[in-house]
Design a protein around this motif. Structure first.
Motif, short mmCIF file in Angstrom:
data_model
loop_
_atom_site.label_atom_id
_atom_site.label_comp_id
_atom_site.label_asym_id
_atom_site.label_seq_id
_atom_site.Cartn_x
_atom_site.Cartn_y
_atom_site.Cartn_z
N ALA A 86 0.82 -1.21 0.00
CA ALA A 86 0.00 0.00 0.00
C ALA A 86 0.85 1.26 0.00
O ALA A 86 0.44 2.30 -0.54
CB ALA A 86 -0.92 0.00 1.23
N ARG A 87 2.03 1.20 0.61
CA ARG A 87 2.92 2.35 0.66
C ARG A 87 4.35 1.88 0.84
O ARG A 87 4.62 0.92 1.55
CB ARG A 87 2.55 3.26 1.85
N VAL A 88 5.29 2.55 0.17
CA VAL A 88 6.71 2.38 0.44
C VAL A 88 7.31 3.77 0.48
O VAL A 88 7.15 4.57 -0.44
CB VAL A 88 7.40 1.46 -0.60
N ALA A 89 7.98 4.07 1.59
CA ALA A 89 8.51 5.42 1.82
C ALA A 89 9.87 5.32 2.49
O ALA A 89 10.25 4.27 3.01
CB ALA A 89 7.54 6.23 2.68
N ILE A 90 10.60 6.43 2.48
CA ILE A 90 11.92 6.47 3.10
C ILE A 90 12.16 7.86 3.68
O ILE A 90 11.69 8.86 3.14
CB ILE A 90 13.03 6.11 2.08
N GLN A 91 12.88 7.90 4.79
CA GLN A 91 13.34 9.16 5.36
C GLN A 91 14.60 9.59 4.62
O GLN A 91 15.53 8.81 4.44
CB GLN A 91 13.63 8.99 6.86
N THR A 92 14.65 10.85 4.20
CA THR A 92 15.75 11.30 3.34
C THR A 92 16.02 12.79 3.52
O THR A 92 15.12 13.55 3.88
CB THR A 92 15.42 11.02 1.86
N ASN A 93 17.26 13.19 3.24
CA ASN A 93 17.59 14.62 3.25
C ASN A 93 17.46 15.26 1.87
O ASN A 93 17.75 16.45 1.70
CB ASN A 93 19.00 14.86 3.83
N LEU A 94 17.03 14.49 0.89
CA LEU A 94 16.81 14.97 -0.48
C LEU A 94 18.09 15.44 -1.17
O LEU A 94 18.03 16.21 -2.13
CB LEU A 94 15.77 16.10 -0.54
#
Length: 302
Positions: A86-94
């Motif tokens: 349903a969702r795949v996400a990651i914490q990132t500094n871009l």
């Protein structure tokens, strides 16, 4: 189909930033650790592919910066196309490029981004955000609420589209005056969730029932903040351990932990934006304000 939220953290700890509030700043991982991290991640991705009896939502929470590594980018794209994810996400500094997201299913893939003043210019960070907007990527943006960051955070809020939620993490060890709290809450109406630790001992939590934390070797825990293992992901022993249970910690002071505390009701607040920390659109729009603004009485992640 049963929903399961999975927070994954492999051994990766290297980061290209040296933020003074982060213990992993400018750490360099040796090649052997990077190979192990890639191997662990690919094994986890295969488990996600094969686990079709549950609807999975996955958040990558690396100690370091994952999107500078090709295997995280490729895995996010890969998992985004699975019908039971349903969702795949990651914490990132871009800091890394974002054009690769054009090959992902953007109804599934999302980013939890953090702006670190002093590490990157606001203009460069906003340029990345504009790329995300043009691609149609779901994302939130956050700032650590140290006093010296306020002006940058306010300028960022003004520059971002109203639909993008700007969250503020209370700075660890900083005691906020009532005026400071009101000031930060004008930027983020949910700042009150972060500013004081939540009493959690004995309270019911989704962690260990419908949310789990997974380490690179497959060790499954209730959450990142309770070290007692529930089993291992790859031998299936974690399944029998899932059940409602109270928190065993005195307090919970990190968003990725307390968002699952049942009495707080934050799953209802964030709805399908829970993992990437995206508020529903009406609430996000409400925080586009002139600055500085003080508003009412006030009732961390990366």
């Amino acid at each position: 189909m049963n929903d399961l939220y999975v927070l994954y953290r492999g051994p990766l700890a290297s980061c290209n930033y040296d933020c003074p509030y982060c213990p992993f700043a400018k750490r360099v991982d040796p090649p052997s650790l990077l190979r192990a991290d890639k191997s662990d991640l690919l094994r986890f991705a295969s488990w996600v592919e094969e686990t079709t009896d549950r609807r999975l939502s996955v958040l990558f929470t690396p100690w370091g910066e994952g999107l500078t590594r090709s295997w995280y980018r490729e895995t996010i794209v890969r998992l985004s196309h699975l019908p039971h994810v349903a969702r795949v996400a990651i914490q990132t500094n871009l800091a890394a490029r974002v054009d690769w997201l054009s090959t992902a299913d953007l109804s599934v893939a999302a980013l939890w981004a953090t702006y670190h003043p002093g590490q990157v210019t606001r203009e460069r960070f906003l340029a990345r955000c504009r790329q995300l907007d043009s691609l149609g990527v779901r994302y939130s943006v956050g700032v650590v609420g140290v006093p010296s960051h306020y002006e940058e955070a306010a300028a960022l809020r003004s520059a971002l589209p109203p639909s993008v939620y700007l969250w503020i993490n209370a700075a660890e060890g900083h005691a906020y005056s009532a005026d400071e709290e009101r000031r930060w809450t004008a930027l983020d109406p949910r700042f009150g969730d972060s500013v004081r630790p939540h009493r959690s001992l004995g309270l019911p939590c989704h962690a260990g029932e419908t949310a789990i934390s997974v380490l690179g070797d497959g060790t499954v825990r209730r959450c990142h903040f309770i070290s007692e293992p529930l089993g291992n992901l790859y031998d299936g022993s974690w399944r029998a351990a899932l059940r409602p249970r109270p928190c065993t910690n005195i307090t919970c002071d990190c968003h990725i932990g307390y968002v699952h505390l049942k009495p707080l009701g934050l799953r209802d607040v964030y709805a399908d934006g829970l993992l990437e920390r995206v508020l529903p659109a009406p609430t996000s729009s409400a925080v586009s304000l002139p600055f500085p603004v003080a508003r009412g009485n006030v009732v961390p992640g990366r």
